[in-house]
Design an enzyme around this catalytic site. Structure first.
Site, PDB file in Angstrom:
ATOM      1  N   ARG A 116       7.746   5.166  -1.546  1.00 50.39           N
ATOM      2  CA  ARG A 116       8.772   5.932  -0.844  1.00 50.39           C
ATOM      3  C   ARG A 116       9.013   7.314  -1.469  1.00 50.39           C
ATOM      4  NH1 ARG A 116       7.151   2.525   1.734  1.00 50.39           N
ATOM      5  NH2 ARG A 116       8.266   0.927   2.896  1.00 50.39           N
ATOM      6  N   GLU A 123      17.325   3.791   0.734  1.00 49.44           N
ATOM      7  CA  GLU A 123      16.142   4.475   1.246  1.00 49.44           C
ATOM      8  C   GLU A 123      16.526   5.573   2.231  1.00 49.44           C
ATOM      9  OE1 GLU A 123      12.495   3.040   4.047  1.00 49.44           O
ATOM     10  OE2 GLU A 123      12.830   1.905   2.202  1.00 49.44           O
ATOM     11  N   SER A 178      15.171   0.412   7.561  1.00 47.56           N
ATOM     12  CA  SER A 178      15.562  -0.307   6.341  1.00 47.56           C
ATOM     13  C   SER A 178      16.491   0.567   5.508  1.00 47.56           C
ATOM     14  CB  SER A 178      14.326  -0.676   5.522  1.00 47.56           C
ATOM     15  OG  SER A 178      13.488  -1.549   6.236  1.00 47.56           O
TER      16      SER A 178
END
Length: 325
Positions: free
Chosen positions: A177, A319, A249
């Site tokens: 990420r 995130e 998410s």
């Protein structure tokens, strides 16, 4: 507002579409967010470069976005200029048999479809991920045992000095990420330990702006590629709350575990604050059940993080990103 007037004048001279006090709820998959001072959609590299140059000169905050799929925008909106990549930044060009140059504003879903139609494999994992190619490179998007790192060769960008450039291979620093671009950007305080934390921009004045991405795929059989994509989409529909607005998410995957599993084990499915709710379908998602505010989501995130840490000693890390209000 003098600086905003200067951007308006430049945008008009360049025929760049813009909107003042534009509600960001219209431009995020969460359908949450107050007004941006000015929202622009340049259709050319020249227009983008000149707007970025003016913003640097005037020290106007800049937030660059794709289709708003990983964002939670403050109820008070975004100060400065929001630049949406699209238009001329959405092209897909075949460089060689398996190499493609993709505009940063191209939808990831469109790239996946294009690859499948041309019998090119390697992007099946990304089918159904909302977002743009630039966003996928920026955060090294991944799902179902795949990640963008596996196909990315290089990224073209506009540097903080306004010059075109490119990072290639290991220079991209693609990891879980993150990329060289996200690592260079000002650290986001999004989803901190308190909903009152100050959120910093994912992209800020002076950062690199991705304009295109080159990917390398593999020859494949169109039917097999399509079947794999269909299988992945069926899994998404079965397990993810696609029927509600969300930002995907919410939390990164903790080492050796899954955020959704921990949240479910703590009995938090269905936990609600205002219009924001932990999805009963997938506990890793927070959904907007109608009229949710940024404050609702942040308060719910706080409750989740506190409960999970109290019961499991695992500290969840967000995130999704929040641009500076």
């Amino acid at each position: 507002m003098q600086n905003i007037d200067a951007i308006k004048e430049l945008a008009q001279s360049l025929a760049v579409p813009f909107f003042e006090n534009e509600p960001m709820s219209r431009h995020t998959t969460f359908q949450i967010g107050g007004p941006a001072d000015i929202y622009l959609a340049p259709a050319s590299g020249e227009g983008l470069s000149k707007i970025l140059e003016l913003c640097r000169e005037r020290e106007i905050p800049v937030f660059v976005m794709g289709c708003g799929s990983n964002l939670l925008v403050s109820d008070s909106g975004i100060r400065g200029a929001v630049i949406q990549t699209g238009g001329a930044f959405s092209q897909i060009e075949q460089i060689s048999a398996c190499e493609l140059e993709c505009g940063a504003g191209a939808r990831l879903s469109r790239l996946c479809t294009w690859a499948m139609e041309h019998s090119l494999s390697g992007l099946e994992f990304a089918w159904g991920i909302p977002g743009t190619v630039g966003g996928a490179a920026y955060m090294n998007a991944g799902a179902y045992d795949g990640e963008f790192k596996s196909v990315a060769l290089s990224c073209q960008h506009i540097s903080p000095e306004g010059e075109p450039g490119r990072f290639v291979g290991e220079e991209l620093r693609l990891g879980y990420r993150h990329s060289v671009y996200s690592l260079r950007a000002k650290k986001s305080a999004a989803c901190g330990s308190s909903a009152k934390d100050t959120a910093k921009s994912v992209y800020s004045n002076g950062d690199y702006v991705i304009t295109s991405v080159r990917v390398l795929l593999n020859p494949g059989e169109q039917g097999a590629i399509r079947a794999k994509m269909d299988g992945i989409m069926n899994r998404r529909k079965e397990k993810q709350p696609l029927e509600f607005p969300s930002a995907g998410s919410v939390f990164k995957r903790p080492k050796g575990n899954f955020a959704g599993t921990l949240i479910e084990q703590c009995g938090l499915k269905g936990l609600t604050v205002g219009g924001a709710r932990v999805s009963e379908k997938h506990a890793g998602f927070i959904v907007n059940t109608g009229g949710a505010t940024c404050a609702d989501v942040l308060e719910l995130i706080d409750k989740i993080k506190q409960r999970v840490f109290l019961q499991t000693s695992v500290e969840l890390e967000c995130e999704i990103k929040i641009p500076e209000a």
